[in-house]
Design a protein around this motif. Sequence first.
Motif, PDB file in Angstrom:
ATOM      1  N   LEU A 254       0.807  -1.213   0.000  1.00 41.85           N
ATOM      2  CA  LEU A 254       0.000   0.000   0.000  1.00 41.85           C
ATOM      3  C   LEU A 254       0.842   1.265   0.000  1.00 41.85           C
ATOM      4  O   LEU A 254       0.427   2.298  -0.530  1.00 41.85           O
ATOM      5  N   ALA A 255       2.013   1.204   0.635  1.00 40.68           N
ATOM      6  CA  ALA A 255       2.884   2.369   0.709  1.00 40.68           C
ATOM      7  C   ALA A 255       4.318   1.907   0.867  1.00 40.68           C
ATOM      8  O   ALA A 255       4.594   0.894   1.500  1.00 40.68           O
ATOM      9  N   ASN A 256       5.240   2.670   0.271  1.00 42.19           N
ATOM     10  CA  ASN A 256       6.677   2.413   0.401  1.00 42.19           C
ATOM     11  C   ASN A 256       7.362   3.775   0.369  1.00 42.19           C
ATOM     12  O   ASN A 256       7.723   4.277  -0.687  1.00 42.19           O
ATOM     13  N   SER A 441       6.895  -1.078  -5.654  1.00 44.16           N
ATOM     14  CA  SER A 441       6.101   0.144  -5.615  1.00 44.16           C
ATOM     15  C   SER A 441       4.696  -0.183  -5.141  1.00 44.16           C
ATOM     16  O   SER A 441       4.257  -1.338  -5.208  1.00 44.16           O
ATOM     17  N   PRO A 442       3.961   0.824  -4.640  1.00 40.10           N
ATOM     18  CA  PRO A 442       2.556   0.584  -4.266  1.00 40.10           C
ATOM     19  C   PRO A 442       1.801  -0.083  -5.406  1.00 40.10           C
ATOM     20  O   PRO A 442       1.932   0.302  -6.572  1.00 40.10           O
TER      21      PRO A 442
END
Length: 609
Positions: A254-256, A441-442
């Motif tokens: 979901l996020a990085n 990546s997301p």
Amino acid sequence: MSALPRLPELLPAENAEALSRAVAGLEAPALWWLSGYAAGLAHARGGAHAALPAPGAAELPLAAEPQAESVPSQRLSIVYGSQTGNAKRAAEALAAEAEASGLAVRLFRADAYPLRELKDERLMSFVFSTQGEGDPSDDALGFFEFLDGRRAPQLPQLKYSVLALGDSSYAKFCEIGRRLDARLAALGASAVLPRAEADVDIDAVATPWRGELLGALRALQPSGLGPARATVTPLRRAATPKASREAPFVAELLANQRISGRDSEKDVRHVELDLAESGLHYEPGDALGVWAENPPALVEAVLAASRLDGEQVVSLKDRSLPLRDWLASQREITRSARGVLAALAERSGDAGLADSLAVPERTAALLGELPLVEALRRWPVEWDAQGLVEALKPMSPRLYSIASSRAEVGEEAHLTVDVLRYAVGEGIHVGAASSHIARRSPGGSLRVYVEPNERFRLPADGARDLIMIGAGTGIAPYRGFLQQRIAEGARGRHWLVFGAQRFASDFLYQAEWLKARKDGRLARIDLAFSRDQAQKVYVQQRLREEGRVLLDWVRGGAHLYVCGAIQMGKDVHAALVEVFSTHGGLSREDAEAELRALQQAGRYARDVY
């Protein structure tokens, strides 16, 4: 905990009070186990009813203890010491197979084993891991203190077996299993079969060892092993989650987000993963296991250095894959392996390398400093694809402390990942898992599972104070701790002692901690940024400076937590000994003893790696 219901005709008042004190602070898994223990006693004493736990209830991996008269010759007590869960899994596999063979089995974590019973044991198996440079796992410290001490009984009646787990990249490979084996023999016990030693490919050793052990145990029984006796309460297993280490869940990323500053020497990421539909659940303090793939560029570099064709098929253990696929996802190639260095010494005829491999400390230094591709370049020899795959270690998952609480983030898990990069030889080298995560990546995915950490848990009593000591990404579990405690409305105070390189670029989750301080959720925060002044400052120095206050908190019932690198954990422990000695008026030995007592009571917990 509320008072126990009064059952005057069954439970005298004084027994009820004692029982209430005994179960105070226990969490659900331990209470379910106790219910099974009581049921086992009732059954053995002729009771008409046996209460069983609710279906699907979580349970500790322990058996209800049978009475001494219940097939004592066939009762096997299994004790494990585990830091990251490997020894626990190996012990549970042994327990399952032994029970299926007809043995009455008891399974204990080392700190839960009733030491007073050791003198009466007849048959035991031990599965112990070695941590770092020859240290026992935290849950085995008290066990070894007892076994090495003057109170340890002579054990001429005991027959035992040892499965030692370790990592051959360390000098003191399987040291704890070796120490245990030697001490048991010195106390008069006799080994059922020679000690087995497993490297990171645990199953390659553990699986045949279990078969050999059960064969030896069968030979010890007058009539062999048959169906388990009805008087023995069997081990009950917790429900298997939908995803596991062997069958990981493919979680959406979901996020990085990079959370270290532009000027930082480190690339630290905050990662958020979606665990919805996974069946995975975690508690603050647990870790997330991540199965990684090696960087494609590194795979090609290894192929070039070994002068091998990546399309050549290699068959191993009933599995056939092109060499490139073995290197991409099935074998460790970011680090050297002892097997590779041994093969290089033999094939190159390099006497210096052979001499180094004869000294464990020099071998460990080579393994720690020399990436695989650099070793292949330094000693260019003729390789065959089969030989290279067999010389390399199998890929293993990496564990990351979970930096969130489900009470705050729901069906998500957050991680704090330091992307490892370092220069050796011809280029920049990277860590397998951290670089794998950094490349995602997301919208991408990671293969993950939950690794419980039963010894790094929040206290059940929300009024308890917490002292949270960490450096670098060691701050991760404390983010989950604070989220959980706020959600529960815990009344206890929180004190964070955190260290990193620079305040401006390495104060991870700075805004969240400062907000918690402003809102009164964080009673104290002490920081140590080593590179912000000429003389380096570390968290252990802050502990010494605030030693009087720290000891007051601990003596007032606070729980101590330490999370970070192994050396940091040792430095912090030394500082705590000094604090307890200086401000508590104790000798160094008594200060060590008090810390050990806190550790055994679950009030001093460490998560070091």
